[in-house]
Design a protein around this motif. Sequence first.
Motif, PDB file in Angstrom:
ATOM      1  N   TYR A   8     122.050   6.615 -32.202  1.00  0.00           N
ATOM      2  CA  TYR A   8     120.634   6.982 -32.244  1.00  0.00           C
ATOM      3  C   TYR A   8     120.174   7.532 -30.901  1.00  0.00           C
ATOM      4  CZ  TYR A   8     115.670   6.613 -33.232  1.00  0.00           C
ATOM      5  OH  TYR A   8     114.361   6.888 -33.412  1.00  0.00           O
ATOM      6  N   PHE A  13     118.750  12.081 -27.185  1.00  0.00           N
ATOM      7  CA  PHE A  13     119.020  12.799 -25.938  1.00  0.00           C
ATOM      8  C   PHE A  13     119.487  14.233 -26.189  1.00  0.00           C
ATOM      9  CE2 PHE A  13     119.134   8.605 -23.715  1.00  0.00           C
ATOM     10  CZ  PHE A  13     118.115   8.915 -22.834  1.00  0.00           C
ATOM     11  N   LEU A  16     116.391  16.160 -26.744  1.00  0.00           N
ATOM     12  CA  LEU A  16     115.584  16.393 -25.543  1.00  0.00           C
ATOM     13  C   LEU A  16     116.258  17.342 -24.556  1.00  0.00           C
ATOM     14  CD1 LEU A  16     114.088  12.866 -24.738  1.00  0.00           C
ATOM     15  CD2 LEU A  16     112.859  14.881 -25.477  1.00  0.00           C
ATOM     16  N   TYR A  17     117.594  17.404 -24.598  1.00  0.00           N
ATOM     17  CA  TYR A  17     118.268  18.222 -23.597  1.00  0.00           C
ATOM     18  C   TYR A  17     118.798  19.546 -24.123  1.00  0.00           C
ATOM     19  CZ  TYR A  17     117.583  14.847 -19.957  1.00  0.00           C
ATOM     20  OH  TYR A  17     116.983  14.047 -19.021  1.00  0.00           O
ATOM     21  N   PHE A 243     114.563  23.256 -11.983  1.00  0.00           N
ATOM     22  CA  PHE A 243     115.044  22.035 -12.621  1.00  0.00           C
ATOM     23  C   PHE A 243     115.972  21.262 -11.692  1.00  0.00           C
ATOM     24  CE2 PHE A 243     118.033  19.811 -15.513  1.00  0.00           C
ATOM     25  CZ  PHE A 243     117.117  18.985 -16.133  1.00  0.00           C
ATOM     26  N   ILE A 250     113.838  13.667  -7.928  1.00  0.00           N
ATOM     27  CA  ILE A 250     113.638  12.436  -8.695  1.00  0.00           C
ATOM     28  C   ILE A 250     114.763  11.446  -8.418  1.00  0.00           C
ATOM     29  CG2 ILE A 250     113.607  11.478 -11.039  1.00  0.00           C
ATOM     30  CD1 ILE A 250     112.004  13.827 -11.915  1.00  0.00           C
TER      31      ILE A 250
ATOM     32  N   LEU B  77     113.701   3.523 -30.319  1.00  0.00           N
ATOM     33  CA  LEU B  77     114.322   3.873 -29.048  1.00  0.00           C
ATOM     34  C   LEU B  77     113.803   2.962 -27.934  1.00  0.00           C
ATOM     35  CD1 LEU B  77     116.314   6.146 -28.173  1.00  0.00           C
ATOM     36  CD2 LEU B  77     114.342   7.247 -27.134  1.00  0.00           C
ATOM     37  N   PHE B  81     115.951   0.417 -25.633  1.00  0.00           N
ATOM     38  CA  PHE B  81     115.901   0.454 -24.166  1.00  0.00           C
ATOM     39  C   PHE B  81     115.506  -0.905 -23.587  1.00  0.00           C
ATOM     40  CE2 PHE B  81     114.878   5.262 -23.755  1.00  0.00           C
ATOM     41  CZ  PHE B  81     116.211   5.537 -24.014  1.00  0.00           C
ATOM     42  N   MET B  84     118.195  -3.448 -22.900  1.00  0.00           N
ATOM     43  CA  MET B  84     119.343  -3.122 -22.050  1.00  0.00           C
ATOM     44  C   MET B  84     119.222  -3.826 -20.701  1.00  0.00           C
ATOM     45  SD  MET B  84     119.655   0.899 -22.653  1.00  0.00           S
ATOM     46  CE  MET B  84     120.972   1.469 -23.678  1.00  0.00           C
ATOM     47  N   LYS B  87     118.997  -2.249 -14.790  1.00  0.00           N
ATOM     48  CA  LYS B  87     119.341  -1.016 -14.082  1.00  0.00           C
ATOM     49  C   LYS B  87     119.515   0.150 -15.065  1.00  0.00           C
ATOM     50  CE  LYS B  87     121.568   0.465  -9.994  1.00  0.00           C
ATOM     51  NZ  LYS B  87     122.401   0.168  -8.848  1.00  0.00           N
ATOM     52  N   ARG B  90     116.204   1.569 -16.180  1.00  0.00           N
ATOM     53  CA  ARG B  90     115.549   2.503 -15.267  1.00  0.00           C
ATOM     54  C   ARG B  90     116.168   3.897 -15.366  1.00  0.00           C
ATOM     55  NH1 ARG B  90     115.981   0.245  -9.916  1.00  0.00           N
ATOM     56  NH2 ARG B  90     116.367  -1.752 -10.917  1.00  0.00           N
ATOM     57  N   MET B  92     117.612   5.155 -17.983  1.00  0.00           N
ATOM     58  CA  MET B  92     117.196   5.735 -19.257  1.00  0.00           C
ATOM     59  C   MET B  92     115.801   6.343 -19.152  1.00  0.00           C
ATOM     60  SD  MET B  92     119.461   5.626 -21.436  1.00  0.00           S
ATOM     61  CE  MET B  92     121.136   5.096 -21.280  1.00  0.00           C
ATOM     62  N   VAL B  94     114.323   7.506 -16.504  1.00  0.00           N
ATOM     63  CA  VAL B  94     114.371   8.751 -15.723  1.00  0.00           C
ATOM     64  C   VAL B  94     114.861   9.886 -16.628  1.00  0.00           C
ATOM     65  CG1 VAL B  94     115.499   9.944 -13.819  1.00  0.00           C
ATOM     66  CG2 VAL B  94     114.689   7.611 -13.508  1.00  0.00           C
ATOM     67  N   LEU B  95     115.892   9.592 -17.445  1.00  0.00           N
ATOM     68  CA  LEU B  95     116.434  10.622 -18.337  1.00  0.00           C
ATOM     69  C   LEU B  95     115.407  11.070 -19.373  1.00  0.00           C
ATOM     70  CD1 LEU B  95     120.084   9.415 -19.023  1.00  0.00           C
ATOM     71  CD2 LEU B  95     119.320  11.364 -17.673  1.00  0.00           C
ATOM     72  N   ILE B  96     114.551  10.143 -19.811  1.00  0.00           N
ATOM     73  CA  ILE B  96     113.517  10.493 -20.786  1.00  0.00           C
ATOM     74  C   ILE B  96     112.442  11.354 -20.133  1.00  0.00           C
ATOM     75  CG2 ILE B  96     111.595   9.516 -22.131  1.00  0.00           C
ATOM     76  CD1 ILE B  96     114.178   9.183 -23.540  1.00  0.00           C
ATOM     77  N   LEU B  98     112.768  13.277 -17.368  1.00  0.00           N
ATOM     78  CA  LEU B  98     113.240  14.509 -16.729  1.00  0.00           C
ATOM     79  C   LEU B  98     112.832  15.788 -17.480  1.00  0.00           C
ATOM     80  CD1 LEU B  98     114.647  14.870 -14.088  1.00  0.00           C
ATOM     81  CD2 LEU B  98     116.833  14.839 -15.255  1.00  0.00           C
TER      82      LEU B  98
END
Lengths: 264, 275
Positions: A8, A13, A16-17, A243, A250, B77, B81, B84, B87, B90, B92, B94-96, B98
């Motif tokens: 899932y 992801f 989103l990517y 980007f 970040i 989701l 998260f 988990m 660490k 956190r 995850m 950031v990835l969301i 970005l």
Amino acid sequence: MKKLSRLYMALVFIFLYAPIVVMILISFNAGESTAHMTGFSLRWYQQMARDENTLNALKNTIVLSALSAVITTVLGTLASVGISRMRSRRLQRVVRNVTNLPMMNPDIVTGISLMLLFVFTAQMLGRDSALGFGSLLIAHITFSLPYVIMSVLPKINQLDRNVPEAAMDLGCTPLQSFFKVELPFISPGIITGMIMAFTLSFDDFVISNFTSGASYETLTIHIYSMIKKSVKPNIYALSTLIFIVVMALILAYNLLNDRGREKR
Amino acid sequence: MRRRGNIAAYPHIVWSVLFIIAPLLFVLYYTFTDGAGDPTLENIQRIGTSNYLLIFTNSLCMALIATVICLVIAYPLAYIFSRMEEKTQRIMMVLIMLPLWMNFLITTYSWMTLLEDTGIINTLLGLIGIDGVHMINTPGAVIVGMVFCFLPYMIMPIYSVMAGIDPKIVEAAKDLGCSDRDVLLRVIMPMSLSGVISGITMVFVPSISTFYISQKLGGGTFQLIGDTIESYFTGNAINFHFGAALSMVLMFMILISMGIMNRFGDEREERGLLK
């Protein structure tokens, strides 16, 4: 269950990517198309580095965002200090609600409301156009303010009120106590607020679209006008670079935060 | 000292009056005047015509669909998260977040490349024997674009509320005989409601007022309210007065929706406390 949740997460992801991967791939396209890869090249990056309009828009954006972030941070920090010390709870609530309006309102409404103000003022003063650097700066400060206050005010409320008083008992003037005791304590909130203000302003398109004139073009406005004509991979090259810079910032910010946390 | 503290807020108060309140008053002023500056109700009446009512209903439906889809995707989701390691959580988040830093003008354009009739998704589908799925220039494509742009805003608040739930509460529920399903339905869901509500607001408001996404992915086959407003301010047929009237109605629509939402939230919270 664990496998299912992994799958899932992977699907979300990918969603989103996917557009970002497409963007990065096509920025290296040898051809002019944004739909099909015909080979690998760096020509769009080279072309972008020579394109004065793009570089100028980038410079404009950096100047605008930096200036807006600094002014917003000063204004917002002062406001947070003032709000936290208001005696009337009711006044406090009114000020906070008004401040949050640009955050709650759709961007398009904030944008056009400011545009109407500027246009009307220009008519009153008999000037051709009030839209330019000044109007952009005012607009950007206005929509960033709630975010700065949102990150500074909680920090001030966390501070034990006895601490600055102790400083004053020990001979500090109120101003000294603010700069020596309160400011260092709330500085993480101020820095977060400033970074937020900068990035919001850097990335804004909707409000800038209504409050910028022909005299001052930001990056997002430039991209919008390029897209209106025809899209070539050079825009993708530009976005890929942005980007990568954002990603690096970040990651650096998070690494610093992690370090700080471990130390404590 | 206190008095001095109040002075610190003055510049901000002056700023808010000049650049937050005054502009909104100008929206009101333009709504109820015509080009010559005379008072009129014509702008508001014109919105009542079927053409504009359709645009408003379309926008409302699209925004509701996008919000529901975001909620359905985000809730599980955020739950995954929140369970988990700290660490990983956190990383995850950031990835969301970005993709949010990517300008939406560009990502929307990338979606065009993906969804086109000869685009990447159709090429991939062709490989497994499904061909010719028409996606671009449909309402579905616009929904995809909206969900992409606003999904992180739904995930973040739900996740932060879930991550804040004290594990001891979950343990206590289990000790008292709750199954995993009961824990989810009777402990985590009611406790995460405030996150859901702020997520819904954060997705619904930008979705209903969006422009550009619908122009690019919808191919101009239908107009949403955001596009319509924009066209009266920067397009060829500039009419500030009618544009202002449209924005006013949009603002009221959002206020009413948020009022309903918050009332729903309050009731649930009160009932939860009484139990």
